[in-house]
Design a protein around this motif. Sequence first.
Motif, short mmCIF file in Angstrom:
data_model
loop_
_atom_site.label_atom_id
_atom_site.label_comp_id
_atom_site.label_asym_id
_atom_site.label_seq_id
_atom_site.Cartn_x
_atom_site.Cartn_y
_atom_site.Cartn_z
N SER A 141 0.81 -1.22 0.00
CA SER A 141 0.00 0.00 0.00
C SER A 141 0.84 1.28 0.00
CB SER A 141 -0.94 0.00 1.20
OG SER A 141 -0.21 -0.05 2.41
N ARG A 185 -9.76 3.74 -4.89
CA ARG A 185 -9.98 2.43 -4.26
C ARG A 185 -10.99 1.59 -5.03
NH1 ARG A 185 -14.30 1.41 -1.41
NH2 ARG A 185 -13.22 0.04 0.03
N THR A 224 -9.16 -0.39 -7.50
CA THR A 224 -7.94 -1.04 -7.03
C THR A 224 -8.28 -2.34 -6.31
OG1 THR A 224 -6.87 1.11 -6.73
CG2 THR A 224 -5.85 -0.78 -5.65
N TYR A 267 -6.25 -1.65 5.06
CA TYR A 267 -6.27 -0.49 4.17
C TYR A 267 -7.53 -0.45 3.32
CZ TYR A 267 -1.38 0.32 5.39
OH TYR A 267 -0.22 0.58 6.07
N GLU A 311 -9.24 2.02 2.64
CA GLU A 311 -9.22 3.24 1.83
C GLU A 311 -8.37 3.06 0.57
OE1 GLU A 311 -5.78 3.55 4.68
OE2 GLU A 311 -7.82 2.79 4.71
N VAL A 312 -7.60 1.96 0.50
CA VAL A 312 -6.75 1.69 -0.66
C VAL A 312 -7.35 0.62 -1.56
CG1 VAL A 312 -4.49 0.84 -1.40
CG2 VAL A 312 -4.67 2.35 0.59
N GLY A 350 -10.51 -1.57 -2.67
CA GLY A 350 -11.96 -1.70 -2.66
C GLY A 350 -12.47 -2.97 -3.29
N THR A 375 -17.40 -1.93 -1.07
CA THR A 375 -16.35 -2.93 -1.20
C THR A 375 -16.94 -4.17 -1.85
OG1 THR A 375 -15.19 -2.14 0.78
CG2 THR A 375 -14.69 -4.38 0.05
#
Length: 382
Positions: free
Chosen positions: A241, A258, A261, A280, A282-283, A285, A313
Amino acid sequence: MKETPVSVQKTNKLVQSISLVEPHLNLVLTTDEDDDRPVYIAGNFNHWVTRDQKFLMDRVAHGLYHFTFPADFLYPDELLYKFTRGDWSEVEIDQYGNRTENRLCIDHQGVRSEHVYKWRHNWLPYKSKFLPKVHLISDEFEIPQLNKTRRVWALLPHDYDTATESYPVLYLQDAQNLFNENAQYGNWEIDKKLAVLSEYNIGKIIVVAIEHAEKERVIEYNVGATVLGQGQGKQYIRFLSDTLKPFIDAQFRTKPQREFTGIGGSSMGGLVSIFSGIMYPEVFGLLMIFSPSLWVVPKIKLSFLDLEEPKDTRIYLYAGGDESATMVDHVQHFKKRLLKKNFANQLHVRLSINEEGKHNEIYWSDEFPKAIEWLFFSTKED
């Protein structure tokens, strides 16, 4: 259309019998390659859903199928459709293994006789011109969090050099087993699967493949203190990340958000990918989780669902029924726990179980393009 005399006789008899009684549009399908799998019709009338029970064809005889459109069917101006065995990985192809164009019909009644020469199997065959460009980023990419180096690859869309668009990114573990023809236990054939997806105008993503740490693989994918002891997973995830992703976003035309990603892997690689989503959110999804080693942490904490601002998500879970005595149970329980905490309805989980699936690359290869399509190219409702 080349058929055996018996097939022609049966087909003509069926067409004649339908014409006498049916005022609606009918499709009669013959196929050279037949087996026990059902045949469905997918088209612009059902959002191209490949396993729609409302459009399941009747099997009249070996190699002979029939479907009658219902009286209340709403015909589009041009009816576009294809025949599938229930998935795009099993869609019709021509006698040379090429993709077939959409079939078109403007009639609302009568009988249309159609023929399928061959069907794709597990997304193959593929066309070499659609193969992704395999780019070795580094033989010794630095992992400062672990004071190690690692070989890292990027698989770019086949037309990356001539296009201008940006792409979603999927970070995958265990690069040694993803596209290496000489892999000891076989490989996922992601290059070939991406080629077929690209031929159908989907699947244009960047895959970043990170090789595992050989003898230290389990330690590196083990997060925290578990039944396997103390692992280095948290440091490895921080590498993904905090170090690797910024580098990839700077070097390639990516969609860095995200929702574009993803991260994924199988077995311990699947487990560390789950933790990547937890640590993570937020990084990452999008999570592609195949046969995860959930037995390592049976009470895994789902803290990423407790965010003050929940985020969409998508998680694709896969398990094989012939992997272990507990694999399917663990994955099903994990899904239930996920959905139980899905208070904002922003978590979308697809569970795929192959009762005959074993814990190896052959089955993960089969699942890969299905997961790609659902994670990156389908709507939340699919």
